[in-house]
Design a protein around this motif. Structure first.
Motif, PDB file in Angstrom:
ATOM      1  N   PRO A   1       0.813  -1.223   0.000  1.00  0.00           N
ATOM      2  CA  PRO A   1       0.000   0.000   0.000  1.00  0.00           C
ATOM      3  C   PRO A   1       0.847   1.273   0.000  1.00  0.00           C
ATOM      4  CG  PRO A   1      -0.939  -1.603   1.509  1.00  0.00           C
ATOM      5  CD  PRO A   1       0.385  -2.160   1.058  1.00  0.00           C
ATOM      6  N   GLU A   2       1.953   1.268   0.748  1.00  0.00           N
ATOM      7  CA  GLU A   2       2.821   2.448   0.812  1.00  0.00           C
ATOM      8  C   GLU A   2       3.462   2.735  -0.544  1.00  0.00           C
ATOM      9  OE1 GLU A   2       5.073   5.676   2.491  1.00  0.00           O
ATOM     10  OE2 GLU A   2       3.200   4.665   3.018  1.00  0.00           O
ATOM     11  N   ASP A   3       3.983   1.698  -1.187  1.00  0.00           N
ATOM     12  CA  ASP A   3       4.599   1.888  -2.501  1.00  0.00           C
ATOM     13  C   ASP A   3       3.571   2.295  -3.543  1.00  0.00           C
ATOM     14  OD1 ASP A   3       7.371   1.469  -2.143  1.00  0.00           O
ATOM     15  OD2 ASP A   3       7.053  -0.690  -1.991  1.00  0.00           O
ATOM     16  N   MET A   4       2.389   1.712  -3.475  1.00  0.00           N
ATOM     17  CA  MET A   4       1.335   2.069  -4.420  1.00  0.00           C
ATOM     18  C   MET A   4       0.948   3.538  -4.271  1.00  0.00           C
ATOM     19  SD  MET A   4      -2.406   0.286  -4.867  1.00  0.00           S
ATOM     20  CE  MET A   4      -3.733   1.081  -5.770  1.00  0.00           C
ATOM     21  N   ALA A   5       0.825   4.001  -3.027  1.00  0.00           N
ATOM     22  CA  ALA A   5       0.468   5.400  -2.786  1.00  0.00           C
ATOM     23  C   ALA A   5       1.540   6.335  -3.323  1.00  0.00           C
ATOM     24  CB  ALA A   5       0.255   5.638  -1.294  1.00  0.00           C
ATOM     25  N   TRP A   6       2.826   5.981  -3.111  1.00  0.00           N
ATOM     26  CA  TRP A   6       3.891   6.862  -3.599  1.00  0.00           C
ATOM     27  C   TRP A   6       3.970   6.853  -5.129  1.00  0.00           C
ATOM     28  CZ3 TRP A   6       8.041   7.417  -6.658  1.00  0.00           C
ATOM     29  CH2 TRP A   6       8.789   8.599  -6.485  1.00  0.00           C
ATOM     30  N   LEU A   7       3.860   5.671  -5.738  1.00  0.00           N
ATOM     31  CA  LEU A   7       3.929   5.598  -7.198  1.00  0.00           C
ATOM     32  C   LEU A   7       2.817   6.418  -7.838  1.00  0.00           C
ATOM     33  CD1 LEU A   7       5.242   4.432  -9.742  1.00  0.00           C
ATOM     34  CD2 LEU A   7       3.793   2.406  -9.482  1.00  0.00           C
ATOM     35  N   ASN A   8       1.657   6.441  -7.233  1.00  0.00           N
ATOM     36  CA  ASN A   8       0.543   7.219  -7.768  1.00  0.00           C
ATOM     37  C   ASN A   8       0.703   8.721  -7.541  1.00  0.00           C
ATOM     38  OD1 ASN A   8      -0.884   5.048  -8.794  1.00  0.00           O
ATOM     39  ND2 ASN A   8      -2.153   4.784  -6.973  1.00  0.00           N
ATOM     40  N   TRP A   9       1.088   9.119  -6.335  1.00  0.00           N
ATOM     41  CA  TRP A   9       0.950  10.524  -5.942  1.00  0.00           C
ATOM     42  C   TRP A   9       2.217  11.164  -5.384  1.00  0.00           C
ATOM     43  CZ3 TRP A   9      -3.086  11.959  -8.345  1.00  0.00           C
ATOM     44  CH2 TRP A   9      -4.217  11.118  -8.459  1.00  0.00           C
TER      45      TRP A   9
ATOM     46  N   ASP B   1       5.250  12.198  -2.797  1.00  0.00           N
ATOM     47  CA  ASP B   1       5.362  12.384  -1.342  1.00  0.00           C
ATOM     48  C   ASP B   1       4.058  12.740  -0.672  1.00  0.00           C
ATOM     49  OD1 ASP B   1       8.047  11.761  -1.437  1.00  0.00           O
ATOM     50  OD2 ASP B   1       8.725  13.839  -1.487  1.00  0.00           O
ATOM     51  N   GLN B   2       3.127  13.309  -1.413  1.00  0.00           N
ATOM     52  CA  GLN B   2       1.806  13.635  -0.845  1.00  0.00           C
ATOM     53  C   GLN B   2       0.987  12.384  -0.582  1.00  0.00           C
ATOM     54  OE1 GLN B   2      -0.528  17.333  -1.998  1.00  0.00           O
ATOM     55  NE2 GLN B   2      -1.759  15.776  -3.003  1.00  0.00           N
ATOM     56  N   ARG B   3       1.206  11.338  -1.402  1.00  0.00           N
ATOM     57  CA  ARG B   3       0.583  10.016  -1.251  1.00  0.00           C
ATOM     58  C   ARG B   3      -0.934  10.008  -1.326  1.00  0.00           C
ATOM     59  NH1 ARG B   3       5.412   9.776   1.258  1.00  0.00           N
ATOM     60  NH2 ARG B   3       6.607   7.834   1.065  1.00  0.00           N
ATOM     61  N   LYS B   4      -1.486  11.053  -1.918  1.00  0.00           N
ATOM     62  CA  LYS B   4      -2.937  11.086  -2.148  1.00  0.00           C
ATOM     63  C   LYS B   4      -3.227  12.186  -3.176  1.00  0.00           C
ATOM     64  CE  LYS B   4      -3.763  14.120   1.836  1.00  0.00           C
ATOM     65  NZ  LYS B   4      -4.490  14.292   3.108  1.00  0.00           N
ATOM     66  N   PRO B   5      -4.401  12.151  -3.804  1.00  0.00           N
ATOM     67  CA  PRO B   5      -4.716  13.164  -4.827  1.00  0.00           C
ATOM     68  C   PRO B   5      -4.671  14.580  -4.258  1.00  0.00           C
ATOM     69  CG  PRO B   5      -6.289  11.361  -4.900  1.00  0.00           C
ATOM     70  CD  PRO B   5      -5.458  11.159  -3.663  1.00  0.00           C
TER      71      PRO B   5
END
Length: 298
Positions: free
Chosen positions: A284-292, A294-298
């Motif tokens: 989940p942590e890597d997925m959040a970073w790859l998507n967004w 350092d903010q890790r969210k939209p």
């Protein structure tokens, strides 16, 4: 200009990539390798790195002669390597190859940059449609966008590396870079972070490269590397519609620079499938970073 010993674990060969060049490219201790999946901010980062090396604003600093794509299968790789060998300044090299397929040395600096994979997919679609000869890639982007997206989600990982242009290939590129991050010379950047805080990211990069950056130069480089400024340079270039250009319109290389390109093109179910695919490959942590980033969210 000290040559260093490197290691490389495997070969990648695809429509766009051939890694044989790394066998005869002689790495130097101060080399900067910008290593990223396609359409993830590569040219953006090359421009910034080369302007930092020059110490001033240089329009189109990251062009293919000054910061070449070393392992491009469709170019004369030996000639590119020889040209780089003759340079006396600090060098910057571009590659889209996963890090197990390029030369790795502990003295070099590796800059990796990522972008939300679905944005990459739609940016690639526009990129391929803008190519004069896209016969080798257009099959990946059939007219029905959801059919193309299914291929992007379901395509297997092959020896073509990121030439596959799939979720699996982007994730593989990312995980290979993460494996080498503990060595201390692989530095992660994200398209979303560059978009949110360009000044801060340029300052961070200058620190990584051990380049002193006066405040006015930082301001100048920030202005020169906004999306609007980069597109303006391309629009004014004599190469914009030149017959030797591989693109119908060179300025459309900088098509929009926006994110969330899937809005109005994919359904919620499509994006849920994307999330499930990523969840099967990443934490989940890597997925959040790859998507967004350092903010890790939209």
């Amino acid at each position: 200009m000290i040559e260093v010993q490197t290691e490389r674990l495997r070969n990648y060969v695809g429509p766009l990539t051939n890694t044989d060049v790394w066998e005869y490219y002689k790495c130097r201790s101060d080399d900067v390798i910008v290593n990223t999946p396609p359409k993830s901010g590569t040219t953006w980062m090359l421009n910034i790195v080369m302007m930092l090396i020059h110490g001033r604003v240089v329009p189109d600093a990251g062009n293919r002669e000054d910061a070449p794509w070393l392992d491009a299968a469709f170019r004369d790789r030996r000639s590119i390597a020889a040209s780089q060998c003759r340079l006396e300044r600090r060098r910057c090299i571009k590659s889209h190859t996963p890090m197990d397929g390029i030369a790795y040395g502990s003295e070099l600096t590796y800059i990796v940059i990522y972008r939300h994979p679905v944005d990459v997919h739609f940016s690639l679609r526009s990129h391929v449609e803008n190519m004069k000869d896209n016969s080798g890639l257009i099959y990946m982007f059939p007219p029905d966008e959801r059919t193309a997206f299914e291929r992007f989600l379901d395509g297997p990982l092959t020896n073509s590396g990121t030439d596959d242009l799939t979720v699996s290939s982007i994730v593989h590129h990312y995980t290979q870079a993460r494996k080498r991050q503990p060595k201390g010379n692989v530095h992660f950047f994200h398209y979303a972070d560059l978009s949110r805080d360009l000044t801060g990211q340029i300052a961070r990069l200058a620190d990584i490269l051990k380049i002193s950056l006066p405040p006015q130069t930082l301001n100048d480089l920030t202005e020169a590397n906004t999306f609007a400024s980069m597109r303006k340079v391309a629009e004014a270039s004599e190469m914009r519609f030149h017959e030797s250009s591989p693109f119908r319109d060179q300025a459309d290389f900088f098509a929009s620079g926006t994110s969330n390109k899937w809005e109005g093109r994919l359904t919620c179910e499509d994006m849920d499938r994307y999330a499930a695919t990523c969840a099967s490959l990443l934490s989940p942590e890597d997925m959040a970073w790859l998507n967004w980033g350092d903010q890790r969210k939209p």
